[in-house]
Scaffold this motif. Structure first.
Motif, PDB file in Angstrom:
ATOM      1  N   UNK A  70     -16.817 -17.465  17.263  1.00  0.00           N
ATOM      2  CA  UNK A  70     -16.351 -16.844  18.492  1.00  0.00           C
ATOM      3  C   UNK A  70     -14.943 -16.313  18.451  1.00  0.00           C
ATOM      4  N   UNK A  71     -14.021 -17.048  17.850  1.00  0.00           N
ATOM      5  CA  UNK A  71     -12.603 -16.703  17.967  1.00  0.00           C
ATOM      6  C   UNK A  71     -11.939 -16.371  16.631  1.00  0.00           C
ATOM      7  N   UNK A  72     -12.664 -16.438  15.518  1.00  0.00           N
ATOM      8  CA  UNK A  72     -12.089 -16.090  14.227  1.00  0.00           C
ATOM      9  C   UNK A  72     -12.596 -14.715  13.804  1.00  0.00           C
ATOM     10  N   UNK A  73     -11.735 -13.716  13.973  1.00  0.00           N
ATOM     11  CA  UNK A  73     -12.093 -12.392  13.480  1.00  0.00           C
ATOM     12  C   UNK A  73     -11.901 -12.363  11.967  1.00  0.00           C
ATOM     13  N   UNK A  74     -12.901 -11.844  11.286  1.00  0.00           N
ATOM     14  CA  UNK A  74     -12.949 -11.889   9.827  1.00  0.00           C
ATOM     15  C   UNK A  74     -12.703 -10.519   9.206  1.00  0.00           C
ATOM     16  N   UNK A  75     -11.943  -9.683   9.890  1.00  0.00           N
ATOM     17  CA  UNK A  75     -11.727  -8.308   9.462  1.00  0.00           C
ATOM     18  C   UNK A  75     -10.997  -8.237   8.120  1.00  0.00           C
ATOM     19  N   UNK A  76     -11.240  -7.150   7.403  1.00  0.00           N
ATOM     20  CA  UNK A  76     -10.612  -6.918   6.100  1.00  0.00           C
ATOM     21  C   UNK A  76     -10.229  -5.447   6.002  1.00  0.00           C
ATOM     22  N   UNK A  77      -9.149  -5.180   5.258  1.00  0.00           N
ATOM     23  CA  UNK A  77      -8.598  -3.830   5.146  1.00  0.00           C
ATOM     24  C   UNK A  77      -8.156  -3.556   3.719  1.00  0.00           C
ATOM     25  N   UNK A  78      -8.176  -2.258   3.374  1.00  0.00           N
ATOM     26  CA  UNK A  78      -7.601  -1.769   2.120  1.00  0.00           C
ATOM     27  C   UNK A  78      -6.459  -0.817   2.455  1.00  0.00           C
ATOM     28  N   UNK A  79      -5.441  -0.824   1.609  1.00  0.00           N
ATOM     29  CA  UNK A  79      -4.278   0.029   1.785  1.00  0.00           C
ATOM     30  C   UNK A  79      -3.975   0.752   0.475  1.00  0.00           C
ATOM     31  N   UNK A  80      -3.603   2.029   0.591  1.00  0.00           N
ATOM     32  CA  UNK A  80      -3.044   2.709  -0.555  1.00  0.00           C
ATOM     33  C   UNK A  80      -4.005   3.498  -1.405  1.00  0.00           C
ATOM     34  N   UNK A  83       0.792  -1.223   0.000  1.00  0.00           N
ATOM     35  CA  UNK A  83       0.000   0.000   0.000  1.00  0.00           C
ATOM     36  C   UNK A  83       0.823   1.271   0.000  1.00  0.00           C
ATOM     37  N   UNK A  84       2.135   1.153   0.255  1.00  0.00           N
ATOM     38  CA  UNK A  84       2.994   2.330   0.318  1.00  0.00           C
ATOM     39  C   UNK A  84       3.311   2.702   1.750  1.00  0.00           C
ATOM     40  N   UNK A  85       4.470   3.302   1.954  1.00  0.00           N
ATOM     41  CA  UNK A  85       4.950   3.562   3.316  1.00  0.00           C
ATOM     42  C   UNK A  85       4.098   4.575   4.065  1.00  0.00           C
ATOM     43  N   UNK A  86       3.419   5.453   3.359  1.00  0.00           N
ATOM     44  CA  UNK A  86       2.606   6.480   4.017  1.00  0.00           C
ATOM     45  C   UNK A  86       1.151   6.078   4.154  1.00  0.00           C
ATOM     46  N   UNK A  87       0.840   4.850   3.779  1.00  0.00           N
ATOM     47  CA  UNK A  87      -0.559   4.441   3.718  1.00  0.00           C
ATOM     48  C   UNK A  87      -1.051   3.906   5.059  1.00  0.00           C
ATOM     49  N   UNK A  88      -2.095   4.505   5.582  1.00  0.00           N
ATOM     50  CA  UNK A  88      -2.795   3.906   6.713  1.00  0.00           C
ATOM     51  C   UNK A  88      -3.911   3.018   6.186  1.00  0.00           C
ATOM     52  N   UNK A  89      -4.452   2.225   7.063  1.00  0.00           N
ATOM     53  CA  UNK A  89      -5.445   1.238   6.646  1.00  0.00           C
ATOM     54  C   UNK A  89      -6.843   1.831   6.620  1.00  0.00           C
ATOM     55  N   UNK A  90      -7.642   1.327   5.702  1.00  0.00           N
ATOM     56  CA  UNK A  90      -9.082   1.606   5.708  1.00  0.00           C
ATOM     57  C   UNK A  90      -9.807   0.312   5.988  1.00  0.00           C
ATOM     58  N   UNK A  91     -10.499   0.256   7.117  1.00  0.00           N
ATOM     59  CA  UNK A  91     -11.232  -0.953   7.475  1.00  0.00           C
ATOM     60  C   UNK A  91     -12.414  -1.132   6.530  1.00  0.00           C
ATOM     61  N   UNK A  92     -12.496  -2.295   5.912  1.00  0.00           N
ATOM     62  CA  UNK A  92     -13.594  -2.623   5.007  1.00  0.00           C
ATOM     63  C   UNK A  92     -14.662  -3.460   5.685  1.00  0.00           C
TER      64      UNK A  92
END
Length: 264
Positions: free
Chosen positions: A253-263, A237-246
């Motif tokens: 219970x214990x499997x977090x299914x989070x996803x993110x976009x970068x860049x 995503x590049x060194x200056x890129x913070x994440x955008x939570x999608x």
């Protein structure tokens, strides 16, 4: 022309594709999150571990059913996406330019870390796909470097997807494998919240040391292979890129299914 982001998705258990969870719904709409249709996709899957980077280059991808004990209909599913030897060669050249050794595997197909999310997001299997392996013993910095080397692909119509799991303690998953709505314990949410804050602020020093700094990091990831694809996506995503939570959700219970976009 818009630039593609790099992505991290959680693929969960193989039978995610058969259920009706929030994560399945998110992945089914993933293509609509993108600014344009990718010309090719590179999947960095937790389920292909090698000593040094390897990239797949078959003409047509086989579907690897690399699991046991699940519903019979899963083993009949096929995702015959075309491969892309040209994309594999481009990836190899980028990694070699970054002094990262790489081999090209002309036979490797798609494991479930790749084909499960792809089948949901692009069910027609008409976009060329290659896989890139992870090196579990090499750690976070190595995978950030791989991602940084691959960043130019985002301007070339290639979508980079790291596919793993935001949390992945299989010992705690097994008692709840038939209960997708089991309650989430504090040790899962605490880790996920810490990671989310570090990603949102692009605190790469903290992320590099997540196993020491994040609460219950080792419990959530007894081994690192399911989180390392995130660091490839982050680097791409590049060194200056913070994440955008999608997406954020929990299954079993214990499997977090989070996803993110970068860049982007």
């Amino acid at each position: 022309m818009p630039t593609l982001p790099s992505l991290f998705v959680s693929h969960g258990a193989p039978n995610l594709i058969l259920g009706s969870t929030a994560a399945r719904g998110f992945l089914s709409g993933l293509a609509e999150e993108l600014p344009k249709q990718p010309q090719a996709i590179v999947m960095i899957s937790a389920h292909w571990e090698t000593a040094s980077p390897a990239v797949s280059a078959p003409l047509v991808n086989d579907t690897i059913h690399d699991f046991g004990g699940f519903e019979r209909e899963l083993y009949a599913l096929r995702y015959p996406a075309p491969g892309s030897p040209a994309t594999a060669e481009r990836i190899a050249a980028l990694l070699q330019s970054a002094a990262l050794p790489v081999t090209i595997d002309g036979q490797r197909g798609l494991d479930h870390g790749a084909w499960v999310p792809l089948m949901l997001a692009w069910p027609d299997a008409d976009i060329p796909v290659v896989q890139l392996s992870v090196q579990t013993q090499a750690g976070v910095d190595h995978h950030l470097a791989i991602g940084e080397a691959l960043e130019p692909l985002r301007n070339e119509g290639v979508l980079i997807i790291g596919s793993g799991s935001f949390t992945h303690d299989l010992r705690s998953y097994l008692p709840h494998r038939h209960n997708t709505v089991a309650p989430e314990p504090d040790w899962v949410s605490g880790f996920a919240d810490w990671m989310d804050a570090a990603l949102a602020s692009n605190d790469r020093d903290a992320l590099r040391s997540y196993r020491k700094l994040a609460p219950d990091a080792v419990r959530n990831h007894p081994t690192e292979e399911h989180l390392l694809p995130l660091f490839v996506a982050l680097g791409a995503g590049g060194t200056e890129s913070s994440a955008r939570a999608l997406h954020r959700s929990t299954t079993h219970g214990v499997l977090r299914m989070d996803a993110y976009a970068f860049g982007n």
